[in-house]
Scaffold this active site. Structure first.
Site, PDB file in Angstrom:
ATOM      1  N   ARG A 125       0.865  -1.197   0.000  1.00  0.00           N
ATOM      2  CA  ARG A 125       0.000   0.000   0.000  1.00  0.00           C
ATOM      3  C   ARG A 125       0.891   1.234   0.000  1.00  0.00           C
ATOM      4  NH1 ARG A 125      -5.114  -1.749   2.021  1.00  0.00           N
ATOM      5  NH2 ARG A 125      -6.348  -0.960   0.355  1.00  0.00           N
ATOM      6  N   GLN A 130      -0.416   2.580  -6.070  1.00  0.00           N
ATOM      7  CA  GLN A 130      -1.862   2.856  -5.955  1.00  0.00           C
ATOM      8  C   GLN A 130      -2.643   2.413  -7.188  1.00  0.00           C
ATOM      9  OE1 GLN A 130      -2.545   6.914  -4.783  1.00  0.00           O
ATOM     10  NE2 GLN A 130      -2.175   6.436  -2.632  1.00  0.00           N
ATOM     11  N   ASP A 133      -3.432  -1.322  -7.063  1.00  0.00           N
ATOM     12  CA  ASP A 133      -3.963  -1.802  -5.793  1.00  0.00           C
ATOM     13  C   ASP A 133      -5.379  -2.368  -5.973  1.00  0.00           C
ATOM     14  OD1 ASP A 133      -4.820  -2.139  -3.217  1.00  0.00           O
ATOM     15  OD2 ASP A 133      -4.231  -0.153  -2.517  1.00  0.00           O
ATOM     16  N   SER A 136      -7.964  -1.760  -3.101  1.00  0.00           N
ATOM     17  CA  SER A 136      -8.625  -0.450  -3.107  1.00  0.00           C
ATOM     18  C   SER A 136      -9.666  -0.354  -4.205  1.00  0.00           C
ATOM     19  CB  SER A 136      -7.598   0.672  -3.307  1.00  0.00           C
ATOM     20  OG  SER A 136      -6.831   0.813  -2.157  1.00  0.00           O
ATOM     21  N   TYR A 231      -1.909   1.503   9.530  1.00  0.00           N
ATOM     22  CA  TYR A 231      -3.032   0.556   9.578  1.00  0.00           C
ATOM     23  C   TYR A 231      -3.634   0.503  10.982  1.00  0.00           C
ATOM     24  CZ  TYR A 231      -2.070  -1.084   4.912  1.00  0.00           C
ATOM     25  OH  TYR A 231      -1.925  -1.152   3.559  1.00  0.00           O
TER      26      TYR A 231
HETATM   27  P1  NAD Z   1      -9.157  -2.199   5.990  1.00  0.00           P
HETATM   28  O1  NAD Z   1     -10.119  -2.769   5.012  1.00  0.00           O
HETATM   29  O2  NAD Z   1      -7.993  -3.006   6.446  1.00  0.00           O
HETATM   30  O3  NAD Z   1      -9.989  -1.755   7.305  1.00  0.00           O
HETATM   31  C1  NAD Z   1     -11.117  -0.931   7.206  1.00  0.00           C
HETATM   32  C2  NAD Z   1     -11.121   0.112   8.278  1.00  0.00           C
HETATM   33  O4  NAD Z   1     -11.487  -0.459   9.533  1.00  0.00           O
HETATM   34  C3  NAD Z   1      -9.793   0.838   8.517  1.00  0.00           C
HETATM   35  O5  NAD Z   1      -9.968   2.218   8.284  1.00  0.00           O
HETATM   36  C4  NAD Z   1      -9.488   0.543   9.984  1.00  0.00           C
HETATM   37  O6  NAD Z   1      -8.838   1.636  10.647  1.00  0.00           O
HETATM   38  C5  NAD Z   1     -10.877   0.310  10.555  1.00  0.00           C
HETATM   39  N1  NAD Z   1     -10.915  -0.403  11.842  1.00  0.00           N
HETATM   40  C6  NAD Z   1     -10.156  -1.445  12.289  1.00  0.00           C
HETATM   41  N2  NAD Z   1     -10.528  -1.802  13.539  1.00  0.00           N
HETATM   42  C7  NAD Z   1     -11.566  -1.007  13.884  1.00  0.00           C
HETATM   43  C8  NAD Z   1     -12.381  -0.890  15.056  1.00  0.00           C
HETATM   44  N3  NAD Z   1     -12.191  -1.678  16.114  1.00  0.00           N
HETATM   45  N4  NAD Z   1     -13.340   0.040  15.064  1.00  0.00           N
HETATM   46  C9  NAD Z   1     -13.548   0.854  14.003  1.00  0.00           C
HETATM   47  N5  NAD Z   1     -12.804   0.812  12.874  1.00  0.00           N
HETATM   48  C10 NAD Z   1     -11.827  -0.094  12.828  1.00  0.00           C
HETATM   49  O7  NAD Z   1      -8.661  -0.785   5.510  1.00  0.00           O
HETATM   50  P2  NAD Z   1      -8.308  -0.290   4.030  1.00  0.00           P
HETATM   51  O8  NAD Z   1      -9.514   0.335   3.464  1.00  0.00           O
HETATM   52  O9  NAD Z   1      -7.689  -1.389   3.301  1.00  0.00           O
HETATM   53  O10 NAD Z   1      -7.247   0.867   4.324  1.00  0.00           O
HETATM   54  C11 NAD Z   1      -6.354   0.813   5.415  1.00  0.00           C
HETATM   55  C12 NAD Z   1      -5.249   1.860   5.331  1.00  0.00           C
HETATM   56  O11 NAD Z   1      -4.492   1.715   4.143  1.00  0.00           O
HETATM   57  C13 NAD Z   1      -5.726   3.295   5.327  1.00  0.00           C
HETATM   58  O12 NAD Z   1      -4.798   4.043   6.089  1.00  0.00           O
HETATM   59  C14 NAD Z   1      -5.623   3.712   3.904  1.00  0.00           C
HETATM   60  O13 NAD Z   1      -5.484   5.121   3.740  1.00  0.00           O
HETATM   61  C15 NAD Z   1      -4.388   2.967   3.501  1.00  0.00           C
HETATM   62  N6  NAD Z   1      -4.341   2.748   2.063  1.00  0.00           N
HETATM   63  C16 NAD Z   1      -3.210   3.099   1.376  1.00  0.00           C
HETATM   64  C17 NAD Z   1      -3.153   2.902  -0.003  1.00  0.00           C
HETATM   65  C18 NAD Z   1      -1.939   3.274  -0.797  1.00  0.00           C
HETATM   66  O14 NAD Z   1      -1.214   4.156  -0.419  1.00  0.00           O
HETATM   67  N7  NAD Z   1      -1.676   2.573  -1.898  1.00  0.00           N
HETATM   68  C19 NAD Z   1      -4.215   2.339  -0.654  1.00  0.00           C
HETATM   69  C20 NAD Z   1      -5.351   1.997   0.079  1.00  0.00           C
HETATM   70  C21 NAD Z   1      -5.385   2.182   1.451  1.00  0.00           C
END
Ligand code: NAD
Length: 368
Positions: A125, A130, A133, A136, A231
């Site tokens: 990530r 991006q 990904d 995403s 994360y």
């Molecule tokens: P994910 O699917 O792993 O999780 C979904 C969400 O659930 C997350 O926001 C997490 O903080 C939240 N969560 C976990 N435990 C929780 C709890 N107990 N109560 C409430 N919420 C809770 O997440 P994702 O959508 O895959 O994204 C995770 C991270 O990765 C983010 O910081 C996102 O910005 C980042 N990201 C980066 C890139 C990149 O740079 N290529 C791409 C996508 C996502």
């Protein structure tokens, strides 16, 4: 270089690994693209669309796989009553979603073959990746479609309506977990006119939630829910207790919950208990997008709709497949960008194993 696209054989999988719009670019990279007949039909891409874009159609599966360098799939190779995909996989590179921890047997079978396997869900990530990904691209559409599905199940309207026959109150939506799926769910629920609130353990999400016009529900604890990599992490017992109390009170007023909370590599956190469900309004809906990883709600059953005292809890199997025209197109573009990443002078000759994106995604490397 022969790149091939089989028709998906997993039950309920209507996506396809490559879509016609990516084919001209793949040809420029030096690929001959072969697609199994009707591979794209469930995503509304016909054989004619593929041919028009420059692909060749294979009517026999054995012909499709013969001398293939790269196989692009959505779901890991499988054996079903009708077809055994493993017997076609020789001397090729497979690009797919694998989830090797979950599907250990198939992964072990695949390890015995002379293949390389690239698990696209393991794409780092980082900014540079991006455009490759797949998590995403698929989560974004899943977040959108979850709200649409919930709205179509719900027996009330989403927006505020002032009519001569009376006022219709807006629906109240709570999104738990403001990652990629959650943020798109917030945006979609707002567009439909509902009153949206959201919650996440990562404090960085507060600003993102508010910028979409939703209210951030704060637990009011000092603890950070974020790892150094950005994360979510598992929270302390004290935090969980505070969070449960807040959720119990909040859920009483909510019509629709879209819950997406995940912690990488772990079972989904259990956030909504049976007691909380029993305190919710009759007719409310919980869309548990974490159901595949155990669910955020105690009553969730994966691939089922549970009706508990007139609150429905949905554990969807594969929402991305229900919006397959767009999800396939974005997946295909992710694959194209991943292949471009290994190109030299605009041509693909081999995967660049010096590159961290290739190294991190390669889970089987039996062809050197
Ligand atoms: P994910 O699917 O792993 O999780 C979904 C969400 O659930 C997350 O926001 C997490 O903080 C939240 N969560 C976990 N435990 C929780 C709890 N107990 N109560 C409430 N919420 C809770 O997440 P994702 O959508 O895959 O994204 C995770 C991270 O990765 C983010 O910081 C996102 O910005 C980042 N990201 C980066 C890139 C990149 O740079 N290529 C791409 C996508 C996502």
């Amino acid at each position: 270089m022969k790149i091939v696209v089989p028709k998906e054989i997993s039950e309920g999988e209507s996506r396809v690994g490559l879509t016609p719009d990516s084919i001209p670019s793949l040809k420029k990279l030096g690929f001959d693209v072969f697609v199994e007949t009707n591979a794209g039909l469930a995503s509304s891409f016909t054989d004619f669309d593929y041919k028009k874009s420059g692909a060749k159609i294979s009517t026999k599966v054995a012909d499709l796989y013969k001398n293939a360098h790269i196989v692009v799939k959505i779901q890991r190779p499988q054996k079903t009553k009708k077809i055994n995909e493993f017997k076609f996989l020789k001397n090729c590179n497979i690009l797919s979603l694998f989830y090797q921890q979950k599907f250990k047997n198939e992964f072990n079978d695949l390890k015995k073959l002379k293949v390389n396997a690239f698990a696209l869900e393991k794409m780092p990530r980082i900014s540079r990746a991006q455009s490759m990904d797949v998590l995403s691209s698929q989560s974004n559409l899943t977040g959108y479609k979850a709200v649409i599905d919930a709205a179509s199940m719900f027996n009330k309207a989403f927006p505020l309506m002032m009519t001569s026959a009376g006022t219709v109150a807006p629906a109240k939506v709570l999104v738990i977990g403001a990652g990629v799926a959650g943020l798109q769910a917030i945006a979609t629920a707002k567009r439909l006119g509902s009153v949206v609130s959201a919650f996440d353990v990562r404090s960085a999400t507060k600003e993102q939630v508010e910028s979409l016009g939703a209210k951030f529900v704060s637990v009011g604890a000092e603890e950070s829910g974020e790892t150094s990599g950005g994360y979510a992490k598992e929270m302390s017992k004290a935090y969980k207790k505070k969070q449960a109390k807040l959720l119990e009170e909040t859920l009483k007023k909510i019509d629709i919950v879209i819950t997406t909370a995940l912690i990488p590599g772990k079972k989904a956190p259990l956030l909504i208990t049976k007691k909380m469900v029993e305190n919710m309004k009759v007719g409310s809906i919980i869309m548990d997008l974490a159901s595949e990883f155990g669910g955020n709600c105690q009553l969730t059953k994966h691939n089922e709709v549970v009706n508990h005292k007139s609150v429905r809890i949905v554990g969807p199997l594969n929402i991305a497949a229900s919006i397959s025209q767009d999800s396939s197109r974005l997946y295909s573009k992710n694959v194209l960008n991943f292949l471009m990443n290994s190109c030299e002078s605009g041509k693909f000759t081999r995967f660049n194993f010096d590159d961290e994106l290739v190294k991190e995604t390669c889970i089987i490397n039996n062809i050197k």
